[in-house]
Design a protein around this motif. Structure first.
Motif, PDB file in Angstrom:
ATOM      1  N   ARG A   1       7.277 108.821  33.472  1.00 26.75           N
ATOM      2  CA  ARG A   1       5.870 108.486  33.291  1.00 26.75           C
ATOM      3  C   ARG A   1       5.158 108.231  34.626  1.00 26.75           C
ATOM      4  O   ARG A   1       4.087 108.787  34.896  1.00 26.75           O
ATOM      5  CB  ARG A   1       5.715 107.256  32.395  1.00 26.75           C
ATOM      6  CG  ARG A   1       4.260 106.853  32.162  1.00 26.75           C
ATOM      7  CD  ARG A   1       4.145 105.509  31.472  1.00 26.75           C
ATOM      8  NE  ARG A   1       4.523 105.553  30.069  1.00 26.75           N
ATOM      9  CZ  ARG A   1       3.702 105.898  29.076  1.00 26.75           C
ATOM     10  NH1 ARG A   1       2.453 106.257  29.346  1.00 26.75           N
ATOM     11  NH2 ARG A   1       4.123 105.881  27.831  1.00 26.75           N
ATOM     12  N   ALA A   2       5.728 107.397  35.461  1.00 27.42           N
ATOM     13  CA  ALA A   2       5.060 106.975  36.691  1.00 27.42           C
ATOM     14  C   ALA A   2       4.807 108.121  37.657  1.00 27.42           C
ATOM     15  O   ALA A   2       3.885 108.061  38.476  1.00 27.42           O
ATOM     16  CB  ALA A   2       5.885 105.889  37.378  1.00 27.42           C
ATOM     17  N   THR A   3       5.592 109.190  37.577  1.00 27.29           N
ATOM     18  CA  THR A   3       5.436 110.320  38.490  1.00 27.29           C
ATOM     19  C   THR A   3       4.718 111.501  37.848  1.00 27.29           C
ATOM     20  O   THR A   3       4.619 112.567  38.463  1.00 27.29           O
ATOM     21  CB  THR A   3       6.812 110.785  38.996  1.00 27.29           C
ATOM     22  OG1 THR A   3       7.640 111.124  37.876  1.00 27.29           O
ATOM     23  CG2 THR A   3       7.482 109.686  39.813  1.00 27.29           C
ATOM     24  N   SER A   4       4.220 111.325  36.639  1.00 29.09           N
ATOM     25  CA  SER A   4       3.531 112.404  35.939  1.00 29.09           C
ATOM     26  C   SER A   4       2.035 112.404  36.257  1.00 29.09           C
ATOM     27  O   SER A   4       1.495 111.414  36.750  1.00 29.09           O
ATOM     28  CB  SER A   4       3.732 112.258  34.426  1.00 29.09           C
ATOM     29  OG  SER A   4       5.101 112.364  34.096  1.00 29.09           O
ATOM     30  N   VAL A   5       1.384 113.502  35.961  1.00 24.06           N
ATOM     31  CA  VAL A   5      -0.059 113.589  36.170  1.00 24.06           C
ATOM     32  C   VAL A   5      -0.793 112.611  35.260  1.00 24.06           C
ATOM     33  O   VAL A   5      -1.714 111.920  35.673  1.00 24.06           O
ATOM     34  CB  VAL A   5      -0.551 115.027  35.917  1.00 24.06           C
ATOM     35  CG1 VAL A   5      -2.074 115.108  36.017  1.00 24.06           C
ATOM     36  CG2 VAL A   5       0.092 115.986  36.900  1.00 24.06           C
ATOM     37  N   CYS A   6      -0.352 112.530  34.010  1.00 27.32           N
ATOM     38  CA  CYS A   6      -0.921 111.587  33.050  1.00 27.32           C
ATOM     39  C   CYS A   6       0.067 110.447  32.857  1.00 27.32           C
ATOM     40  O   CYS A   6       1.186 110.656  32.381  1.00 27.32           O
ATOM     41  CB  CYS A   6      -1.198 112.272  31.712  1.00 27.32           C
ATOM     42  SG  CYS A   6      -1.929 111.178  30.477  1.00 27.32           S
ATOM     43  N   THR A   7      -0.350 109.236  33.224  1.00 25.10           N
ATOM     44  CA  THR A   7       0.565 108.087  33.218  1.00 25.10           C
ATOM     45  C   THR A   7       0.283 107.087  32.105  1.00 25.10           C
ATOM     46  O   THR A   7       1.042 106.117  31.963  1.00 25.10           O
ATOM     47  CB  THR A   7       0.489 107.340  34.561  1.00 25.10           C
ATOM     48  OG1 THR A   7      -0.861 106.862  34.752  1.00 25.10           O
ATOM     49  CG2 THR A   7       0.873 108.258  35.714  1.00 25.10           C
ATOM     50  N   PHE A   8      -0.764 107.298  31.324  1.00 27.83           N
ATOM     51  CA  PHE A   8      -1.169 106.268  30.363  1.00 27.83           C
ATOM     52  C   PHE A   8      -1.117 106.719  28.909  1.00 27.83           C
ATOM     53  O   PHE A   8      -1.592 106.024  28.014  1.00 27.83           O
ATOM     54  CB  PHE A   8      -2.588 105.775  30.678  1.00 27.83           C
ATOM     55  CG  PHE A   8      -3.614 106.876  30.792  1.00 27.83           C
ATOM     56  CD1 PHE A   8      -4.207 107.411  29.664  1.00 27.83           C
ATOM     57  CD2 PHE A   8      -3.974 107.371  32.030  1.00 27.83           C
ATOM     58  CE1 PHE A   8      -5.142 108.423  29.753  1.00 27.83           C
ATOM     59  CE2 PHE A   8      -4.917 108.386  32.146  1.00 27.83           C
ATOM     60  CZ  PHE A   8      -5.499 108.910  30.999  1.00 27.83           C
ATOM     61  N   CYS A   9      -0.530 107.866  28.636  1.00 26.84           N
ATOM     62  CA  CYS A   9      -0.473 108.373  27.264  1.00 26.84           C
ATOM     63  C   CYS A   9       0.299 107.398  26.370  1.00 26.84           C
ATOM     64  O   CYS A   9       1.347 106.873  26.750  1.00 26.84           O
ATOM     65  CB  CYS A   9       0.204 109.736  27.246  1.00 26.84           C
ATOM     66  SG  CYS A   9       0.306 110.482  25.600  1.00 26.84           S
ATOM     67  N   ASP A  10      -0.212 107.179  25.160  1.00 27.88           N
ATOM     68  CA  ASP A  10       0.445 106.280  24.208  1.00 27.88           C
ATOM     69  C   ASP A  10       0.908 107.017  22.960  1.00 27.88           C
ATOM     70  O   ASP A  10       1.125 106.410  21.911  1.00 27.88           O
ATOM     71  CB  ASP A  10      -0.498 105.129  23.826  1.00 27.88           C
ATOM     72  CG  ASP A  10      -1.799 105.620  23.189  1.00 27.88           C
ATOM     73  OD1 ASP A  10      -1.978 106.849  23.059  1.00 27.88           O
ATOM     74  OD2 ASP A  10      -2.628 104.769  22.827  1.00 27.88           O
ATOM     75  N   THR A  11       1.071 108.328  23.067  1.00 25.06           N
ATOM     76  CA  THR A  11       1.382 109.160  21.908  1.00 25.06           C
ATOM     77  C   THR A  11       2.777 109.766  22.004  1.00 25.06           C
ATOM     78  O   THR A  11       3.185 110.255  23.061  1.00 25.06           O
ATOM     79  CB  THR A  11       0.354 110.306  21.791  1.00 25.06           C
ATOM     80  OG1 THR A  11      -0.954 109.752  21.677  1.00 25.06           O
ATOM     81  CG2 THR A  11       0.635 111.165  20.567  1.00 25.06           C
ATOM     82  N   ASP A  12       3.500 109.748  20.908  1.00 23.40           N
ATOM     83  CA  ASP A  12       4.798 110.410  20.823  1.00 23.40           C
ATOM     84  C   ASP A  12       4.573 111.861  20.397  1.00 23.40           C
ATOM     85  O   ASP A  12       4.155 112.124  19.275  1.00 23.40           O
ATOM     86  CB  ASP A  12       5.683 109.679  19.811  1.00 23.40           C
ATOM     87  CG  ASP A  12       7.045 110.343  19.633  1.00 23.40           C
ATOM     88  OD1 ASP A  12       7.361 111.290  20.394  1.00 23.40           O
ATOM     89  OD2 ASP A  12       7.783 109.931  18.722  1.00 23.40           O
ATOM     90  N   PHE A  13       4.841 112.789  21.288  1.00 26.88           N
ATOM     91  CA  PHE A  13       4.648 114.209  20.974  1.00 26.88           C
ATOM     92  C   PHE A  13       5.930 115.012  21.177  1.00 26.88           C
ATOM     93  O   PHE A  13       5.895 116.239  21.285  1.00 26.88           O
ATOM     94  CB  PHE A  13       3.510 114.799  21.824  1.00 26.88           C
ATOM     95  CG  PHE A  13       3.659 114.555  23.298  1.00 26.88           C
ATOM     96  CD1 PHE A  13       4.516 115.321  24.070  1.00 26.88           C
ATOM     97  CD2 PHE A  13       2.942 113.549  23.923  1.00 26.88           C
ATOM     98  CE1 PHE A  13       4.658 115.103  25.432  1.00 26.88           C
ATOM     99  CE2 PHE A  13       3.071 113.308  25.281  1.00 26.88           C
ATOM    100  CZ  PHE A  13       3.930 114.101  26.042  1.00 26.88           C
ATOM    101  N   ILE A  14       7.073 114.322  21.248  1.00 24.81           N
ATOM    102  CA  ILE A  14       8.348 115.000  21.438  1.00 24.81           C
ATOM    103  C   ILE A  14       8.957 115.373  20.082  1.00 24.81           C
ATOM    104  O   ILE A  14       9.032 114.543  19.172  1.00 24.81           O
ATOM    105  CB  ILE A  14       9.341 114.108  22.204  1.00 24.81           C
ATOM    106  CG1 ILE A  14       8.804 113.762  23.598  1.00 24.81           C
ATOM    107  CG2 ILE A  14      10.696 114.790  22.337  1.00 24.81           C
ATOM    108  CD1 ILE A  14       9.699 112.823  24.381  1.00 24.81           C
TER     109      ILE A  14
END
Length: 217
Positions: free
Chosen positions: A41-54
């Motif tokens: 998460r911390a190294t991704s472009v989007c760091t604040f997503c709160d959704t499970d999409f896996i």
């Protein structure tokens, strides 16, 4: 192609221009700005997503081998004999899977088709409503949309950066700190910042995640 869907459900749209509108939400699996794993998460472009999409293990999720099969599953969630059919494609990032053929199939069944995208990939022109929500430093390729919904504040995605995007409506949504347990507590300061920005820049409007405040899907 085979569509990988994390979940599908019928609820009220909680934010943006169509807030309060009954909608079927079709959440595609996968995203191009974060892999969905906390370790990255911390190294991704989007760091604040709160959704499970896996994966495809959510409510009404699965793999659908044809447009007709997925459209039928979406249609089954709409109230019988009710009009004003509306489906929102979301994710993750729906542009990774959304096709003109699927949109046409649903439009033939009477659905108005909307998308909520991060704007980094081209979108089918057949869509009835396009909402883009840019994230971080990602390059936005969509230059015209119905709705520009920006999570605020983002250091690398401030409103001024998207002044050239042609949007019928512009919304600011308060950034929630994903590490906090209370939605209202974590967003309070950012909500005030959104209010102040909108008052100073009236081309922008405030939108809140009413579905979370009301505790509905």
């Amino acid at each position: 192609m085979t569509y990988s869907v994390k979940e599908m459900f019928y609820s009220l749209q909680g934010e943006g221009h169509h807030s309060g509108r009954p909608s079927v939400f079709c959440r595609f699996a996968g995203c191009n700005l974060w892999n969905g794993k906390e370790a990255s998460r911390a190294t991704s472009v989007c760091t604040f997503c709160d959704t499970d999409f896996i994966g495809t293990d959510g409510q009404n999720g699965g793999k659908f081998k044809t447009e007709a099969a997925l459209a039928e599953a979406i249609e089954s969630l709409w109230p019988e004999n009710a009009g004003n059919r509306f489906v929102v494609f979301t994710g993750g990032e729906p542009a990774l899977q959304l096709t003109p053929a699927l949109i046409r199939e649903l439009q033939q069944r009477g659905f108005e088709c909307a998308v909520e995208s991060n704007g980094t990939l081209p979108l089918p022109t057949e869509l009835d409503w396009v909402c883009i929500s840019p994230k971080g430093s990602s390059e936005v390729v969509i230059t015209e949309c119905d709705e520009l919904k920006l999570v605020y504040p983002q250091q690398n995605a401030l409103p001024e950066r998207f002044a050239a995007v042609k949007a019928r409506y512009r919304y600011l949504s308060p950034l929630n700190d994903w590490t906090q347990s209370s939605l209202l507590a974590s967003s309070h300061g950012n909500t005030q910042q959104c209010i102040e920005y909108c008052l100073q820049n009236p081309q922008w409007r405030l939108t809140l995640q009413s579905h979370k405040i009301l505790n509905i899907d």
